[in-house]
Design an enzyme around this catalytic site. Structure first.
Site, PDB file in Angstrom:
ATOM      1  NE  ARG A 233      42.387  55.293  24.416  1.00 53.23           N
ATOM      2  CZ  ARG A 233      42.711  55.626  25.661  1.00 53.23           C
ATOM      3  NH1 ARG A 233      42.776  56.905  26.004  1.00 53.23           N
ATOM      4  NH2 ARG A 233      42.981  54.696  26.550  1.00 53.23           N
ATOM      5  CD  GLU A 262      47.713  59.222  20.993  1.00 53.60           C
ATOM      6  OE1 GLU A 262      48.052  58.677  22.048  1.00 53.60           O
ATOM      7  OE2 GLU A 262      46.884  60.153  20.931  1.00 53.60           O
ATOM      8  CG  HIS A 294      47.601  60.140  25.334  1.00 51.19           C
ATOM      9  ND1 HIS A 294      47.161  59.237  24.405  1.00 51.19           N
ATOM     10  CD2 HIS A 294      46.885  59.873  26.464  1.00 51.19           C
ATOM     11  CE1 HIS A 294      46.233  58.460  24.931  1.00 51.19           C
ATOM     12  NE2 HIS A 294      46.045  58.841  26.182  1.00 51.19           N
TER      13      HIS A 294
END
Length: 331
Positions: A233, A262, A294
């Site tokens: 994360r 993000e 991601h």
């Protein structure tokens, strides 16, 4: 009953439609769930969300007013959901508590090796028929030290890869993993792990206690020539502090599949827009930094497991069953 799925990627859509076939109708939307798009869900009892959805109080209020009673999040992380407000509104919330740990661990290793061996720089050069080796020297990982922060299923999978390359293993977690210890991992305080590791990889969940786990102090504790990888994360790293250290010429390489700001950027095409995030804009300019969007979880195997579990969560909700995936139970 029609399930409304937000933030569905093109590769993900056929898997979702196939998995729900014979159970419920499902409508897949490419837009992400936020305050602007939440009204689309009016009349849908069950909504499925992606990891970058905004499920704060304002969005949950809109969903509840439109008749939504169940949120089926297609991810393990749930720091984007205000669970207290969901419970107050009488909404059931479920997540995917498990999917292939190898998808993330293998990608984390790939990021580390890519920055170590300058793969992106080399590939860009050869496209221009520049075959020089200047600036492409990497290091053997054999005999060096890998520091694994978080030794759950993904951290264990990463440790097995590093062990296969002949690396010494250091670990840090609230609980020691017997499987990692069998590989020879030694559990040490975080400061020691950072000081001794040639490669540091993060595999812990994002919680208030782990927010900026790698802050300015932690970064300064690392070796100047270390490799830092984050596929967990974005909020685990203080990105502004990281940029400050990179400006000092530190670190062999940094591989980031996540970024703390993000939301509203990742999974979207922003190539024709001016990026207002100065920290991210600066970060991607460093030649020893590799940022991906991601995608560590994004394998056929992992996404299939995520989708299958999401279907199970919906069926459990409809049947009044409760599983380990439920974060807020049906009221």
């Amino acid at each position: 009953m029609e399930i409304l799925a937000f933030g569905v990627q093109a590769d993900e859509k056929p898997l979702i439609e196939q998995a729900f076939a014979g159970h419920h109708d499902v409508r897949c939307l490419g837009v992400f769930l936020d305050e602007d798009t939440a009204p689309i869900a009016a009349g849908h009892e069950i909504v499925s969300s992606s990891v970058n959805a905004d499920l704060g109080g304002a969005v949950l209020e809109i969903l509840a007013a439109g008749g939504t009673r169940m949120i089926a999040q297609r991810s393990t992380g749930f720091n984007n959901i205000d669970l207290d407000i969901a419970e107050r509104l009488g909404m059931t919330v479920a997540r995917v508590s498990y999917y292939s740990p190898y998808s993330v661990a293998e990608f984390a290793w790939a990021l580390g090796m890519a920055v170590n061996r300058r793969i992106v720089r080399a590939a860009n050069r050869t496209r221009d028929f520049d075959f020089r080796l200047d600036g492409l020297m990497g290091r053997d990982m054999y005999g060096r030290t890998a520091g694994v922060l978080g030794t759950g299923k993904i951290g264990e999978a990463f440790a097995r890869i590093a062990h296969g390359f002949g690396m010494r293993l250091l670990g840090w977690d609230i609980a020691e993993s017997p499987a990692c210890m069998e590989l020879g991992m030694q559990y040490v305080p975080k400061d020691r792990l950072l000081a001794e590791s040639d490669l540091v990889t993060l595999h812990v969940p994002l919680m208030p206690e782990t927010q900026h786990l790698i802050d300015a102090t932690a970064l300064k504790a690392m070796k100047d020539d270390a490799i830092l990888v984050n596929s967990s994360r974005g909020g685990l790293i203080d990105t502004a502090a990281l940029v400050a250290e990179l400006r000092e010429g530190r670190f062999t390489g940094v591989g980031l599949d996540v970024y703390e700001a993000e939301a509203g950027l990742f999974f979207l095409d922003k190539s024709l827009e001016a990026i207002e995030d100065d920290t991210l804009a600066r970060l991607v300019t460093f030649p020893n930094v590799l940022v991906t969007s991601h995608q560590a979880y994004y394998t056929e195997d992992a996404v299939a497991q995520i989708v299958d579990t999401t279907v199970k969560n919906v069926l459990d909700y409809r049947a009044g069953r409760r599983s380990e995936n439920v974060l807020v139970p049906r009221s």
